[in-house]
Enzyme design. Structure first.
Site, PDB file in Angstrom:
ATOM      1  N   HIS A  66     -10.506  -5.052  -3.299  1.00  9.43           N
ATOM      2  CA  HIS A  66      -9.176  -5.402  -2.771  1.00  9.43           C
ATOM      3  C   HIS A  66      -9.316  -5.717  -1.296  1.00  9.43           C
ATOM      4  CE1 HIS A  66      -9.879  -1.068  -2.544  1.00  9.43           C
ATOM      5  NE2 HIS A  66      -9.196  -1.066  -1.405  1.00  9.43           N
ATOM      6  N   ILE A  67      -8.438  -6.590  -0.818  1.00 10.82           N
ATOM      7  CA  ILE A  67      -8.365  -6.909   0.606  1.00 10.82           C
ATOM      8  C   ILE A  67      -7.111  -6.237   1.156  1.00 10.82           C
ATOM      9  CG2 ILE A  67      -8.105  -8.730   2.326  1.00 10.82           C
ATOM     10  CD1 ILE A  67      -9.442 -10.660   0.387  1.00 10.82           C
ATOM     11  N   HIS A  68      -7.270  -5.494   2.247  1.00 16.84           N
ATOM     12  CA  HIS A  68      -6.099  -4.965   2.961  1.00 16.84           C
ATOM     13  C   HIS A  68      -5.612  -6.056   3.913  1.00 16.84           C
ATOM     14  CE1 HIS A  68      -6.944  -0.526   2.243  1.00 16.84           C
ATOM     15  NE2 HIS A  68      -8.144  -1.032   2.015  1.00 16.84           N
ATOM     16  N   ASP A  72       0.855  -1.181   0.000  1.00 17.01           N
ATOM     17  CA  ASP A  72       0.000   0.000   0.000  1.00 17.01           C
ATOM     18  C   ASP A  72       0.896   1.237   0.000  1.00 17.01           C
ATOM     19  OD1 ASP A  72      -3.232   0.557   0.915  1.00 17.01           O
ATOM     20  OD2 ASP A  72      -1.809   2.218   1.035  1.00 17.01           O
ATOM     21  N   VAL A 128     -11.031   3.221  -3.742  1.00 22.59           N
ATOM     22  CA  VAL A 128     -10.741   2.670  -5.077  1.00 22.59           C
ATOM     23  C   VAL A 128     -11.803   1.618  -5.382  1.00 22.59           C
ATOM     24  CG1 VAL A 128      -9.082   1.445  -6.516  1.00 22.59           C
ATOM     25  CG2 VAL A 128      -8.248   3.063  -4.786  1.00 22.59           C
ATOM     26  N   ASN A 181     -13.166  -2.592   2.642  1.00 22.53           N
ATOM     27  CA  ASN A 181     -14.044  -1.438   2.824  1.00 22.53           C
ATOM     28  C   ASN A 181     -15.072  -1.423   1.704  1.00 22.53           C
ATOM     29  OD1 ASN A 181     -12.569  -0.449   5.073  1.00 22.53           O
ATOM     30  ND2 ASN A 181     -11.039   0.442   3.705  1.00 22.53           N
TER      31      ASN A 181
END
Ligand code: AMP
Length: 113
Positions: free
Chosen positions: A99-101, A31, A95, A86
């Site tokens: 996506h997975i953080h 990130d 965005v 999110n």
């Protein structure tokens, strides 16, 4: 009109990013604005806009995203981590490409802010 997300451009190698791992259908990147000592994003190469727009046909890709996250953690000796998705502006989604953080390397508070 250009409506591709930054992540599509990273997947296409048109925008630079630190790519840490790649599978057939995912990439894992650092990130750009890390919120923990380890903060990576697990991104499907084929765009799904949000987790809320996931359909049955996306099941395998989403399972593979989770598998890429846990594989990345294992490969890097990370046993405690938080996975975050999110969805929606109020939840902090910026965005619109699923996506997975993966966050690790510090103690995490609960509830999250
Ligand atoms: P979210 O707010 O959940 O949609 O997450 C988007 C994440 O993408 C944020 O944590 C950003 O810091 C990150 N991000 C945005 N642009 C880039 C980029 N070019 N390279 C790496 N991470 C990025």
């Amino acid at each position: 009109m250009e409506n591709r997300t930054i992540f599509e451009k990273i997947v296409a190698r048109e925008v630079p990013a630190e790519i840490l791992m790649e599978t057939d259908d995912t990439i894992v990147i650092k990130d750009i604005n890390p919120q923990a000592p380890v903060h990576v994003l697990i991104i499907p190469k084929r765009k799904i806009e949000h987790i809320s727009s996931m359909g049955k046909e996306d099941g395998e890709i989403v399972a593979n995203l989770l598998l890429a996250a846990t594989t990345f953690a294992k490969k890097n000796g990370i046993s405690s981590y938080r996975l975050v998705v999110n969805n929606g502006a109020l939840a902090g989604e910026t965005v619109h490409h699923l996506h997975i953080h993966l966050l690790a390397g510090r103690e995490m508070g609960w509830p999250p802010g």
